[in-house]
Design a protein around this motif. Structure first.
Motif, PDB file in Angstrom:
ATOM      1  N   SER A  94       0.837  -1.212   0.000  1.00 35.87           N
ATOM      2  CA  SER A  94       0.000   0.000   0.000  1.00 35.87           C
ATOM      3  C   SER A  94       0.864   1.249   0.000  1.00 35.87           C
ATOM      4  N   GLN A  95       0.345   2.257  -0.710  1.00 37.50           N
ATOM      5  CA  GLN A  95       0.970   3.584  -0.689  1.00 37.50           C
ATOM      6  C   GLN A  95       0.034   4.618  -0.067  1.00 37.50           C
ATOM      7  N   LYS A  96      -1.061   4.126   0.496  1.00 42.92           N
ATOM      8  CA  LYS A  96      -2.117   5.013   0.994  1.00 42.92           C
ATOM      9  C   LYS A  96      -1.939   5.391   2.463  1.00 42.92           C
ATOM     10  N   GLY A  97      -1.011   4.741   3.141  1.00 41.39           N
ATOM     11  CA  GLY A  97      -0.782   5.077   4.541  1.00 41.39           C
ATOM     12  C   GLY A  97      -1.880   4.606   5.471  1.00 41.39           C
ATOM     13  N   ASP A  98      -2.544   3.509   5.137  1.00 41.90           N
ATOM     14  CA  ASP A  98      -3.607   2.967   5.984  1.00 41.90           C
ATOM     15  C   ASP A  98      -2.982   2.118   7.092  1.00 41.90           C
ATOM     16  N   LEU A  99      -2.408   2.794   8.091  1.00 37.31           N
ATOM     17  CA  LEU A  99      -1.611   2.125   9.108  1.00 37.31           C
ATOM     18  C   LEU A  99      -2.437   1.207  10.014  1.00 37.31           C
ATOM     19  N   LYS A 100      -3.634   1.650  10.378  1.00 38.63           N
ATOM     20  CA  LYS A 100      -4.459   0.881  11.307  1.00 38.63           C
ATOM     21  C   LYS A 100      -4.834  -0.473  10.726  1.00 38.63           C
ATOM     22  N   ARG A 101      -5.116  -0.494   9.443  1.00 36.83           N
ATOM     23  CA  ARG A 101      -5.522  -1.736   8.773  1.00 36.83           C
ATOM     24  C   ARG A 101      -4.449  -2.817   8.900  1.00 36.83           C
ATOM     25  N   TYR A 102      -3.197  -2.408   8.876  1.00 35.75           N
ATOM     26  CA  TYR A 102      -2.083  -3.366   8.920  1.00 35.75           C
ATOM     27  C   TYR A 102      -1.418  -3.429  10.286  1.00 35.75           C
ATOM     28  N   GLU A 103      -2.051  -2.790  11.293  1.00 37.25           N
ATOM     29  CA  GLU A 103      -1.539  -2.733  12.668  1.00 37.25           C
ATOM     30  C   GLU A 103      -0.140  -2.123  12.732  1.00 37.25           C
ATOM     31  N   LEU A 104       0.019  -1.085  11.912  1.00 40.90           N
ATOM     32  CA  LEU A 104       1.259  -0.314  11.925  1.00 40.90           C
ATOM     33  C   LEU A 104       1.057   1.040  12.605  1.00 40.90           C
ATOM     34  N   ASP A 105      -0.123   1.248  13.193  1.00 39.49           N
ATOM     35  CA  ASP A 105      -0.426   2.485  13.897  1.00 39.49           C
ATOM     36  C   ASP A 105       0.242   2.473  15.282  1.00 39.49           C
ATOM     37  N   ASP A 106       0.173   3.606  15.971  1.00 43.70           N
ATOM     38  CA  ASP A 106       0.882   3.761  17.248  1.00 43.70           C
ATOM     39  C   ASP A 106       0.414   2.774  18.317  1.00 43.70           C
ATOM     40  N   LYS A 107      -0.830   2.314  18.241  1.00 40.78           N
ATOM     41  CA  LYS A 107      -1.350   1.394  19.256  1.00 40.78           C
ATOM     42  C   LYS A 107      -0.818  -0.029  19.076  1.00 40.78           C
ATOM     43  N   LYS A 108      -0.521  -0.423  17.846  1.00 39.03           N
ATOM     44  CA  LYS A 108      -0.212  -1.827  17.573  1.00 39.03           C
ATOM     45  C   LYS A 108       1.199  -2.087  17.035  1.00 39.03           C
ATOM     46  N   HIS A 109       1.849  -1.083  16.473  1.00 42.74           N
ATOM     47  CA  HIS A 109       3.110  -1.368  15.794  1.00 42.74           C
ATOM     48  C   HIS A 109       4.235  -1.734  16.774  1.00 42.74           C
ATOM     49  N   ILE A 110       5.253  -2.375  16.231  1.00 39.56           N
ATOM     50  CA  ILE A 110       6.488  -2.660  16.967  1.00 39.56           C
ATOM     51  C   ILE A 110       7.643  -2.100  16.152  1.00 39.56           C
TER      52      ILE A 110
END
Length: 313
Positions: A94-110
């Motif tokens: 993805s190039q859309k920056g949909d971080l939450k969908r892939y659990e790359l947001d601040d709550k889930k990412h590592i």
């Protein structure tokens, strides 16, 4: 009429060219190359997530955990290092920056930082495993795109600090023990291994107490097996090992080899939960119910306590 056909043909050609160009442009993107990391030069790892930061430092051949320098579980560290060694991108997701969908947001990412000395030599952020469980969603530093990385490796990094610690509290060769002492409820017994010879050769060994009374070889074997490689369930922050050394124990075993080994267990408020200290570990720990009960039961059998308890009941 011919003019309309020509216009229609021209539109079809233009549309076809657009679709072809768009497809080629999509399929022929260039994936960023990750330079292979020489894991022998890695001196530190930092794992950042919402719950906090965990730091690993390499000192000589050991990996230590946090500023308290707990000994880290080596297989766990090696899993992370192997992941870094073989990390490779396989597709643009993805190039859309949909971080939450892939659990790359601040709550889930590592976020993982790789250190060589004080220098960060590589950094990346991981999200959840892909549905195929053959890939993991990742992002690279200064790159907003989301990629597939080969392998499902999030579980190697997504662990609590205590689960990264080396849980080994006793480790010795069972065969090295020729003499040991057990204590419980005011009773004590020392057991000694003796080789039995036949035709001038060692035929088998037997166990006796100091007064020459024979002991149950199977129970002794079970006891030594249960403690020769013993891992705790978790470590306890307080009280300290030094303070526990002054407390009255539930039971104790002293094993004699070249160095001498001690294991002491203590009762707790909860039934069948055992705290312990060991001469081979600097911290107070809790044993699993299975391990604790097995050790105590075998000590009681060798001391004859279990029979006495049954008679009382």
């Amino acid at each position: 009429m011919k003019k309309e056909y020509l216009i229609l043909i021209a539109l079809i050609l233009i549309l076809g060219a657009y679709l072809l160009f768009h497809k080629e442009n999509k399929d022929n993107y260039v994936l960023p190359k990750i330079v292979q990391i020489d894991i022998s030069k890695i001196t530190g790892l930092i794992i950042d997530k919402k719950q906090g930061s965990i730091k690993f430092i390499k000192k000589e051949k050991n990996w230590l955990l946090t500023d308290k320098e707990y000994l880290a579980d080596l297989p766990s560290v090696e899993n992370m290092l192997d992941t870094l060694k073989t990390l490779k991108l396989s597709a643009l997701v993805s190039q859309k920056g949909d971080l939450k969908r892939y659990e790359l947001d601040d709550k889930k990412h590592i976020r993982v930082k790789v250190l060589e000395g004080a220098k960060t030599i590589f950094e990346f952020t991981m999200g959840k495993p892909a549905p195929t469980f053959n890939h993991t969603f990742v992002m690279l530093t200064d790159n907003k795109n989301i990629y597939h990385a080969n392998g499902s490796f999030r579980s190697y990094f997504d662990r609590a600090e205590d689960n990264f610690r080396d849980k080994k509290v006793l480790d010795f060769k069972k065969e090295s023990i020729k003499r040991f002492t057990i204590e419980k409820d005011g009773l004590s017994k020392t057991l000694i291994s003796k080789k039995i010879k036949k035709d001038g050769k060692d035929a088998f060994s037997t166990w006796n107490s100091e007064d020459g009374t024979s002991a149950d070889k199977e129970v002794i074997s079970n006891l030594l097996s249960s403690v020769s490689f013993l891992e705790c369930e978790k470590y306890l922050d307080s009280p300290t090992k030094k303070s526990y050394e002054k407390e009255k124990p539930l039971c104790k075993i002293r094993l004699e080899n070249e160095s001498g080994i001690e294991l002491t267990l203590f009762e707790t408020d909860k039934e069948d939960i055992f705290k312990g200290i060991s001469s081979m570990n600097d911290y107070v720990f809790a044993l699993s119910q299975f391990n604790g009960k097995e050790i105590v039961s075998n000590i009681e059998k060798l001391l004859g306590i279990s029979k006495k308890e049954k008679n009382k009941d």
